[in-house]
Write an enzyme that holds these catalytic residues in place. Structure first.
Site, PDB file in Angstrom:
ATOM      1  N   GLY A   1     -91.380  19.534  11.000  1.00 56.53           N
ATOM      2  CA  GLY A   1     -91.457  20.835  11.663  1.00 56.53           C
ATOM      3  C   GLY A   1     -90.686  21.892  10.905  1.00 56.53           C
ATOM      4  O   GLY A   1     -89.955  22.696  11.494  1.00 56.53           O
TER       5      GLY A   1
ATOM      6  N   TYR B   1     -91.012  18.794  28.864  1.00 56.66           N
ATOM      7  CA  TYR B   1     -90.117  18.921  27.713  1.00 56.66           C
ATOM      8  C   TYR B   1     -88.832  18.127  27.946  1.00 56.66           C
ATOM      9  O   TYR B   1     -88.402  17.353  27.082  1.00 56.66           O
ATOM     10  CB  TYR B   1     -89.804  20.400  27.490  1.00 56.66           C
TER      11      TYR B   1
END
Ligand SMILES: NC(=O)c1ccc[n+]([C@@H]2O[C@H](COP(=O)([O-])OP(=O)(O)OC[C@H]3O[C@@H](n4cnc5c(N)ncnc54)[C@H](OP(=O)(O)O)[C@@H]3O)[C@@H](O)[C@H]2O)c1
Length: 223
Positions: A10, A146
């Site tokens: 990422g 999340y």
């Protein structure tokens, strides 16, 4: 002496990009794992590696490429992450959204470690970028998928730390704090440098044998 090799997942933007940039400055050969190499803004000094952490075939291909071109990996920063339910309610949480979040935030890091640990020498360091939202001791309800994915990542961290102890590879989870990124939003109190400092402490400063913990700013925090 050859430079140590680090993979940051990422790394296209946000904390991953900043960590990759800083590791170049620290003398690492840095592999920036990104989903869309063609769209990457130039990041001086890094090698770009095509990597979607939610795709097992992409992980296998990335591992094969690292084996072929470098033959080893000293540091893995599992940074890639998504937050699909910024605000939410566990009673309305859609299973599909939870599954997609888990694939990227929890299962992806597990698969990466399984694929890459064989390339890591004694002294290798794995850093799982988690979140205070994953702490069970401080319940968070603002983004249930999340937060559940980060709790799961923390559990995976403990399991992998034990599994890799005999090989002298350390595995830790870290919270960067609340940071101004696309994911963190503009209201977050921390800048990229402060968030990256918290992550990089585990790569650059933590005692070599330290494993199986959850950290923020170089301090242990409760699970
Ligand atoms: N910012 C905060 O306040 C905060 C707080 C606690 C923890 N964290 C954690 O820190 C990490 C980085 O977050 P950030 O704030 O820097 O977020 P960000 O700016 O939104 O960046 C997320 C990065 O993850 C990448 N990514 C998403 N899904 C991916 C996939 N399937 N494969 C490969 N890469 C993927 C994105 O790539 P694309 O460009 O291709 O989308 C992007 O590079 C995350 O794990 C996050 O949970 C952040």
């Amino acid at each position: 002496m050859t430079k140590p090799v680090a993979l940051v997942t990422g790394a296209s933007r946000g904390l991953g990009r900043e960590v990759a940039r800083r590791l170049v400055a620290e003398g690492y050969t840095v592999l920036a794992g990104v989903r869309n190499p063609a769209k990457l803004e130039p990041l001086p000094g890094v090698e770009v590696l095509s990597l979607d952490v939610s795709e097992p075939a992409s992980i296998s291909a990335a591992a094969a490429s690292i084996r072929t071109h470098h033959g080893r990996l000293d540091v893995l920063v599992n940074n890639a992450g998504i937050m699909l339910d910024r605000m939410g309610d566990a009673l309305a949480l859609e299973a599909d959204l939870l599954q997609r979040t888990l694939e990227t935030n929890s299962v992806g890091p597990l698969r990466l470690v399984q694929a890459l640990a064989p390339l890591m020498p004694k002294g290798g360091r794995i850093v799982n970028v988690s979140s205070g939202g994953g702490q069970l001791s401080v319940p968070s309800t603002w983004a249930p998928a999340y937060c559940i994915s980060k709790t799961t990542l923390n559990a995976i961290t403990v399991q992998l730390a034990e599994a890799l102890k005999p090989r002298g590879i350390v595995v830790n989870a870290v919270c960067p704090g609340w940071v101004r990124t696309d994911l963190g939003g503009p209201e977050a109190p921390r800048d990229l440098q402060q968030g990256a400092d918290s992550i990089l402490w585990l790569v650059l400063k933590a005692e070599p044998g330290l494993t199986g913990g959850f950290w923020r700013d170089g301090e242990r925090i409760p699970w």
